[in-house]
Write a protein that holds these residues in place. Structure first.
Motif, PDB file in Angstrom:
ATOM      1  N   VAL A 131       0.820  -1.161   0.180  1.00 28.36           N
ATOM      2  CA  VAL A 131       0.270  -0.037   0.154  1.00 28.36           C
ATOM      3  C   VAL A 131       0.900   1.270   0.031  1.00 28.36           C
ATOM      4  O   VAL A 131       0.336   2.394  -0.917  1.00 28.36           O
ATOM      5  N   ARG A 132       2.120   1.097   0.859  1.00 30.64           N
ATOM      6  CA  ARG A 132       2.480   2.400   1.308  1.00 30.64           C
ATOM      7  C   ARG A 132       3.481   2.899  -0.226  1.00 30.64           C
ATOM      8  O   ARG A 132       3.756   3.822  -1.018  1.00 30.64           O
ATOM      9  N   ARG A 133       4.101   1.925  -0.948  1.00 30.97           N
ATOM     10  CA  ARG A 133       4.935   1.836  -2.715  1.00 30.97           C
ATOM     11  C   ARG A 133       3.712   2.320  -3.412  1.00 30.97           C
ATOM     12  O   ARG A 133       3.555   3.356  -4.398  1.00 30.97           O
ATOM     13  N   ALA A 134       2.474   1.673  -3.325  1.00 35.47           N
ATOM     14  CA  ALA A 134       1.230   2.386  -4.617  1.00 35.47           C
ATOM     15  C   ALA A 134       0.942   3.883  -3.886  1.00 35.47           C
ATOM     16  O   ALA A 134       0.600   3.967  -4.673  1.00 35.47           O
ATOM     17  N   ILE A 135       1.174   4.764  -2.770  1.00 38.67           N
ATOM     18  CA  ILE A 135       0.652   5.466  -2.666  1.00 38.67           C
ATOM     19  C   ILE A 135       1.843   6.405  -2.908  1.00 38.67           C
ATOM     20  O   ILE A 135       1.736   7.398  -3.899  1.00 38.67           O
ATOM     21  N   ARG A 136       2.916   5.958  -3.288  1.00 37.02           N
ATOM     22  CA  ARG A 136       3.669   6.485  -3.608  1.00 37.02           C
ATOM     23  C   ARG A 136       4.450   7.043  -5.475  1.00 37.02           C
ATOM     24  O   ARG A 136       4.280   7.976  -5.510  1.00 37.02           O
ATOM     25  N   ALA A 160      -3.155   7.588   0.717  1.00 33.72           N
ATOM     26  CA  ALA A 160      -2.838   8.137   2.276  1.00 33.72           C
ATOM     27  C   ALA A 160      -2.901   6.143   3.085  1.00 33.72           C
ATOM     28  O   ALA A 160      -4.146   5.413   3.560  1.00 33.72           O
ATOM     29  N   LEU A 161      -2.311   6.232   4.569  1.00 31.92           N
ATOM     30  CA  LEU A 161      -2.580   5.138   4.954  1.00 31.92           C
ATOM     31  C   LEU A 161      -2.591   6.129   6.692  1.00 31.92           C
ATOM     32  O   LEU A 161      -1.771   6.925   7.057  1.00 31.92           O
ATOM     33  N   ASN A 175      -6.031   2.018   8.482  1.00 30.44           N
ATOM     34  CA  ASN A 175      -7.464   2.269   7.726  1.00 30.44           C
ATOM     35  C   ASN A 175      -6.367   2.570   5.939  1.00 30.44           C
ATOM     36  O   ASN A 175      -5.358   3.851   6.136  1.00 30.44           O
ATOM     37  N   ILE A 176      -6.978   2.384   4.986  1.00 32.91           N
ATOM     38  CA  ILE A 176      -6.004   2.850   3.658  1.00 32.91           C
ATOM     39  C   ILE A 176      -7.503   4.232   3.057  1.00 32.91           C
ATOM     40  O   ILE A 176      -8.748   3.957   3.621  1.00 32.91           O
ATOM     41  N   ALA A 187      -1.103  -5.402  -6.708  1.00 33.15           N
ATOM     42  CA  ALA A 187      -1.053  -4.185  -7.376  1.00 33.15           C
ATOM     43  C   ALA A 187      -1.977  -4.328  -8.593  1.00 33.15           C
ATOM     44  O   ALA A 187      -1.830  -5.497  -9.826  1.00 33.15           O
ATOM     45  N   ALA A 188      -2.310  -3.711  -9.237  1.00 33.50           N
ATOM     46  CA  ALA A 188      -3.492  -3.423 -11.063  1.00 33.50           C
ATOM     47  C   ALA A 188      -2.288  -3.266 -11.786  1.00 33.50           C
ATOM     48  O   ALA A 188      -2.511  -3.530 -13.028  1.00 33.50           O
TER      49      ALA A 188
END
Length: 231
Positions: A141-146, A171-172, A180-181, A204-205
């Motif tokens: 999730v953190r990588r996807a946000i970045r 955000a996380l 929470n995402i 990851a999509a």
């Protein structure tokens, strides 16, 4: 002011000085006695910090000496130690491992007086941490946000209903009970909060929302006056 903090401040004063600095001047800045300054300078010289000078004349730091890139006061060090300990509560395995690596790097970089403060192990965080969520890797999730990459998730709501979602994570948030995402949900066409413990699977999509993340975060922040909706 504790000794480790004084030693740090004395080095900083001498580093920035363009001429010799008297013990009385240092004592005034640190709000300590001149005798304490004499003792601290002797301690620094014993640690091979190249301070030259003598009582009544003043002290200088020999050119060429510099502090390591990672240099903190004792209070800053305590803040870092406590913050790293709090990461144990997140349930984010990658962040917890990173916290241990940071601790080792700091311990290897700071000078001996501050290293002793780090090794003292006097600050602790009690209480159980969050379990790692079974259906999602928070590091993903953190990588996807970045990277502004979309995620495909299977989500179970509070009533037990499951849906497949494509989300744009922005955000996380780490709460005491769960993480929470915050994401734009393409199914609901709105910002939604997804509890990590209700996510059944995530991947990851391979599709992106480049350049949209900041605008989505502004939209999210603008809605803080109302209660955030949970997906």
């Amino acid at each position: 002011m504790r000794k480790a903090s004084r030693l740090f401040e004395i080095i900083q004063i001498l580093r920035l000085a363009k001429r010799s600095v008297t013990a009385a001047s240092i004592a005034e800045k640190l709000e300590v006695t001149v005798r304490s300054v004499y003792r601290d300078i002797a301690a620094l010289q014993a640690m091979r910090v190249p301070i030259e000078g003598e009582r009544g004349i003043g002290y200088i730091l020999r050119p060429g000496f510099d502090l390591p890139p990672l240099m903190f006061s004792i209070e800053e060090m305590e803040a870092i130690v406590l913050a790293l300990a709090l990461l144990e509560r997140t349930g984010d395995g990658e962040l917890k491992q990173a916290a241990k690596q940071v601790s080792r790097k700091i311990a290897g970089a700071v000078p001996q007086p501050l290293r002793q403060a780090l090794d003292a192990n006097a600050l602790h965080v009690w209480g159980a941490g969050l379990p790692s969520p079974s259906g999602i890797d928070l590091a993903l999730v953190r990588r996807a946000i970045r990277d502004e990459e979309k995620l495909e998730i299977g989500y179970r709501d509070e009533y037990g209903n499951s849906t497949e979602r494509t989300i744009r994570p922005i955000a996380l948030i780490y709460y005491s009970q769960t993480a929470n995402i915050v994401a734009w949900c393409e199914l609901r066409q709105a910002i939604r909060n997804f509890r990590s413990d209700r996510i059944e699977h995530c991947e990851a999509a391979g599709r992106w929302f480049k350049g949209e993340g900041e605008g989505l975060r502004e939209l999210w922040v603008s809605g803080w006056v109302s209660k955030p909706e949970v997906a």
